[in-house]
Scaffold this active site. Structure first.
Site, PDB file in Angstrom:
ATOM      1  N   TRP A 117      -8.182 -19.119  17.924  1.00 52.87           N
ATOM      2  CA  TRP A 117      -7.483 -17.978  17.318  1.00 52.87           C
ATOM      3  C   TRP A 117      -6.964 -17.016  18.366  1.00 52.87           C
ATOM      4  CZ3 TRP A 117      -5.651 -19.077  12.953  1.00 52.87           C
ATOM      5  CH2 TRP A 117      -6.368 -19.814  12.022  1.00 52.87           C
ATOM      6  N   ASP A 124      -9.688  -8.848  16.427  1.00 54.39           N
ATOM      7  CA  ASP A 124      -9.583  -9.709  15.255  1.00 54.39           C
ATOM      8  C   ASP A 124     -11.017  -9.947  14.776  1.00 54.39           C
ATOM      9  OD1 ASP A 124      -9.378 -11.775  13.432  1.00 54.39           O
ATOM     10  OD2 ASP A 124      -8.254 -13.131  14.743  1.00 54.39           O
ATOM     11  N   LYS A 148     -12.856 -14.709   4.529  1.00 56.83           N
ATOM     12  CA  LYS A 148     -14.122 -15.206   5.060  1.00 56.83           C
ATOM     13  C   LYS A 148     -15.298 -14.399   4.515  1.00 56.83           C
ATOM     14  CE  LYS A 148     -11.422 -17.534   8.024  1.00 56.83           C
ATOM     15  NZ  LYS A 148     -10.472 -17.321   9.115  1.00 56.83           N
TER      16      LYS A 148
END
Ligand SMILES: *Cc1c(COP(=O)(O)O)cnc(C)c1O
Length: 370
Positions: free
Chosen positions: A101, A175, A199
């Protein structure tokens, strides 16, 4: 009805009580005669729902008044572009490369500014968080991925943020898609703290952005699309256009569930207990192991492999593990396609019973495949 234990990395399992409440309110939300799915976002019925969700985020994360909370769309991946587009002034940012990511965030940022990758664990398969004590230089911001969903690492200690040569502070952008509200954080350490909700907070469809208000400025680049400008959303309380109404409604319920279970501190206790149980099982096993270094291990995503070393046997063994686990009601345990092996994602909503059931299955599988 029988429910499985869902170890998916995202979208992932939600608290069962939240699903039950949503089901009970599906046709008639609190006497309105409508489902939340059908409501105008500007109606008297809906406005308290988004306001309540925002108030709960602010309370649960102790967010100071000089931060705005935005409910955006486009996923965490859209933030990979919005961050550089909106913060670019000097034209340079510092990124730490800790996984797939962050790699994607780096590639996207390079379209807009110069990226200095100040540290990376890529050459070591991302099995640890590289040491970064301090971020310093003429950077618009520093950027980290707080929890690395695919490789299963998390930052144990945040880097200190230094000053630019003109004396101004460098904001830290994080993030936090796969760890938001899994444990307490000090928001004042961050300039922007963002998370795709699917999530730990809600179904897919909304991205929570917590941003220090002084970072919300006029379009740095006149070609920035209106929808990608933080100011658009901050000025209109996330109601510039239609927000993902139903997802925000479910998020409100998940946040209420977190509050009822001890808040961020309660989540940390719950998550630590689950992770300790699972890591100590892996570390004491002669059949399985964790590829991640101890001081970088995630509380949320736990990759694991067998100790099988014959490459011809590994793929078949992993495949059998995932299939037999699914047949036993333990689903979505395949590792990410880029790293292989297995991975158990044990977000807030996963009960400890799920982890115990997984360990019991792993014991049986090990005995049968030794
Ligand atoms: C899942 C995830 C993303 C991508 O989120 P989308 O909402 O699908 O864009 C980005 N970063 C991290 C750390 C993630 O876990």
């Amino acid at each position: 009805m029988s429910r499985v234990y869902n170890f998916s990395a995202g979208p992932s399992c939600l608290p069962e009580s939240v699903l039950q409440e949503a089901a009970a309110e599906m046709l008639d939300y609190q006497g309105s005669g409508q489902s939340v799915m059908e409501m105008s976002h500007r109606s008297k019925n809906y406005e308290p729902i988004i306001q309540d969700a925002e108030a709960r985020v602010r309370r649960l994360m102790s967010i100071p008044d000089n931060y705005a909370i935005l409910f955006l769309q486009g996923g965490a991946s859209t933030q990979f572009a919005m961050v550089p587009m909106n913060l670019k002034k000097l034209g340079k940012a510092a990124y730490v490369d800790t996984g797939i990511w962050s790699d994607k965030a780096i590639k996207e940022a390079k379209k807009y500014l110069t990226v200095d990758v100040i540290a990376s664990s890529k050459d070591h398969g991302y099995t640890f968080i590289p040491e970064v004590n301090r971020i310093e230089g003429d950077y618009d911001y520093g950027y980290i991925t707080l929890n690395n969903t695919i490789v299963g690492t998390k930052w144990a200690t945040l880097p200190e943020m230094g000053k630019r040569s003109d004396g101004t502070d460098i904001p830290l952008v994080a993030d936090a898609s796969s760890c938001i509200l899994s444990e307490p954080v000090d928001i004042s350490r961050f300039g922007i703290f963002f998370a795709g909700a699917q999530k730990n907070l809600a179904p897919a469809g909304v991205t929570l952005v917590i941003i220090r208000k002084d970072l919300i400025t006029e379009f740095p680049d006149p070609l920035t699309p209106t929808m990608l400008d933080y100011k658009t959303h901050a000025d209109s309380d996330s109601m510039y256009n239609t927000p993902p109404c139903y997802t925000i409604y479910i998020m409100g319920k998940v946040l209420a569930w977190i509050e009822a279970n001890g808040g961020a501190q309660g989540m940390l206790k719950r998550n630590q207990e689950k992770a300790d149980l699972f890591y100590s099982y892996l570390d004491s096993s002669d059949f399985y192991k964790s590829p991640v270094e101890k001081n970088s291990r995630s509380l949320m995503n736990i990759p694991f492999v067998t100790r099988e070393t014959d490459p011809d046997k590994v793929a078949a063994l992993n495949k059998r593990f995932v299939a037999e686990a699914a047949a036993a009601g333990l689903v979505n345990l395949a590792g990410h396609r880029l790293v292989g092996g297995m991975r158990a994602s044990i977000y807030n909503a996963m009960p400890i019973e799920g982890v115990k059931a997984l360990i019991a299955f792993m014991d049986k599988f090990a005995a049968e495949n030794r």
